[in-house]
Write an enzyme that holds these catalytic residues in place. Structure first.
Site, PDB file in Angstrom:
ATOM      1  N   GLY A  40       1.109  -1.361  -0.425  1.00  0.00           N
ATOM      2  CA  GLY A  40      -0.102  -0.301  -0.198  1.00  0.00           C
ATOM      3  C   GLY A  40       0.763   1.301  -0.083  1.00  0.00           C
ATOM      4  N   HIS A  41      -0.292   2.430   0.010  1.00  0.00           N
ATOM      5  CA  HIS A  41       0.872   3.965  -0.361  1.00  0.00           C
ATOM      6  C   HIS A  41       1.407   3.957   0.783  1.00  0.00           C
ATOM      7  CE1 HIS A  41      -2.941   5.863   2.328  1.00  0.00           C
ATOM      8  NE2 HIS A  41      -3.395   4.647   1.572  1.00  0.00           N
ATOM      9  N   ASN A  42       2.510   4.725   1.545  1.00  0.00           N
ATOM     10  CA  ASN A  42       3.428   5.144   2.229  1.00  0.00           C
ATOM     11  C   ASN A  42       4.343   3.820   2.796  1.00  0.00           C
ATOM     12  OD1 ASN A  42       1.426   7.491   1.413  1.00  0.00           O
ATOM     13  ND2 ASN A  42       3.386   8.553   2.280  1.00  0.00           N
TER      14      ASN A  42
ATOM     15  N   SER B  67       0.790   2.567   4.999  1.00  0.00           N
ATOM     16  CA  SER B  67       1.497   3.379   5.828  1.00  0.00           C
ATOM     17  C   SER B  67       2.776   2.488   7.321  1.00  0.00           C
ATOM     18  CB  SER B  67       1.095   4.786   6.797  1.00  0.00           C
ATOM     19  OG  SER B  67       0.469   5.783   5.433  1.00  0.00           O
TER      20      SER B  67
END
Length: 350
Positions: free
Chosen positions: A242-244, A262
């Site tokens: 996923g993102h970050n 995150s």
């Protein structure tokens, strides 16, 4: 490939002791149970060490074994480090990947504003957009898409159908398998008046050196900043990052692992298939996550956890052991309840 003698194999290894005919030839490689004349194989397990007479390979590489006697049809190469020997010798049998001799196929599109260094090969129907930079010796196979301002490092191999979104960075000697998608939008939305409003995903993705990303695996771009896959990390097929997310060095995740946004993951973390990690969780270095485990919160450095929600593996084993006894425990509890009811009835004079 050309034929190799046992003596030549030992020379390539630079170590080991030959037992049997050093001129016995091999032309292929197979596991012990399938090996036949002309094959090279490797023996790790005690089962096969006890049954060497059943291994029909021409050459067998195995750990040092006392009292090993030559066979009329098989030559043995005894080594100290069987895993390292296998890696070195298997590399001799890798099928040829790069078959295109010309640098850029006339059926590929490479923007005049892109930069290709020496030795780059671009296969038919690949697309390289404006501002992209492809490092020395990289291989871009058919139907690969490389977006605007992406950076492809030296020696990177992109298999057919891989998608590299704009601004993604892939550092040198990494391998991206077919259908992988690097830099798609992160899954970020805000609910407003009963509707999902998309949060613009304006960050990037950086893939470190010597990373291998499996077929149909996805690494999402950051909302802001950078999603990072660290040096030497290996992602199996069908993994979602996923993102970050920040993944450290030399990790290995099996198929269908899912990492929410995150998450912070240290170095040398191992994850079994279908493990899932909730957003903003953290996993310490040298940890092991069992297959199908569910992670929320923090996993300490060096921990081994299993289950969903994840528990320390010793606790998980006790819980699983107790679960197998539940049906009998239910019967006993019901019997005790009936006995108690009878005692109450007797006390009350019924």
């Amino acid at each position: 490939m050309s034929k190799l003698t046992a003596a030549r194999l030992r020379e390539i290894l630079g170590t080991g002791e030959i037992v049997g005919d050093p001129y016995r030839l091999v032309t292929g490689v197979s596991p012990p149970e399938e090996a036949a004349e002309g094959d090279l194989t490797f023996v790790f397990s005690k089962k096969w060490l006890r049954s060497l007479s059943q291994v029909k390979a021409s050459v067998v590489v195995l750990p040092y074994t006392e009292g090993l006697t030559p066979s009329s049809s098989t030559t043995y190469i005894m080594v100290e480090r069987i895993e390292e020997a296998m890696i070195r010798l298997l590399s001799l049998f890798i099928p040829t990947v790069v078959t295109q001799r010309e640098s850029v196929s006339p059926m590929a599109f490479v923007s005049p504003l892109a930069t290709l260094e020496e030795g780059v090969r671009v296969y038919p129907f690949a697309f390289v957009d404006d501002g992209a930079h492809v490092g020395k010796g990289a291989v871009i196979m058919s139907h690969v898409f490389i977006g605007r301002d992406a950076r492809i490092g030296e020696g990177v191999l992109l298999y057919p159908g891989a998608v590299v979104y704009p601004g993604v960075v892939i550092e040198k000697d990494s391998i991206i398998h077919a259908g992988a998608v690097l830099g798609a939008d992160g899954f970020g939305y805000v609910e407003s008046q009963g509707r999902r409003i998309k949060i613009p995903q304006v960050g990037k993705v950086r893939i470190g050196e010597k990373v291998e990303i499996g077929a149909n695996t996805c690494v999402d771009r950051a909302t802001m900043g950078m999603t990072v896959v660290g040096e030497g990390t290996k992602l199996d097929n069908l993994v979602q990052i996923g993102h970050n997310v920040k993944i450290g060095k030399h990790c290995a995740f099996a198929a269908q692992v899912g990492i929410s946004g995150s998450v912070r993951i240290g170095d040398r973390v191992l994850m079994g298939g279908q493990a899932g990690v909730a957003d903003h969780a953290s996993i310490g270095s040298n940890s092991m996550i069992g297959a199908k485990s569910g992670i929320a919160g923090r996993v300490p450095e060096g921990a081994i956890v299993m289950g969903s929600p994840a528990l320390p593996h010793r606790v998980f084993k006790r819980v699983q052991g107790a679960l197998t006894k539940l049906p009998e425990m239910v019967k006993r509890v019901r019997a005790l309840e009936k006995a108690l009811e009878r005692l109450k009835d007797e006390r009350d004079g019924y």
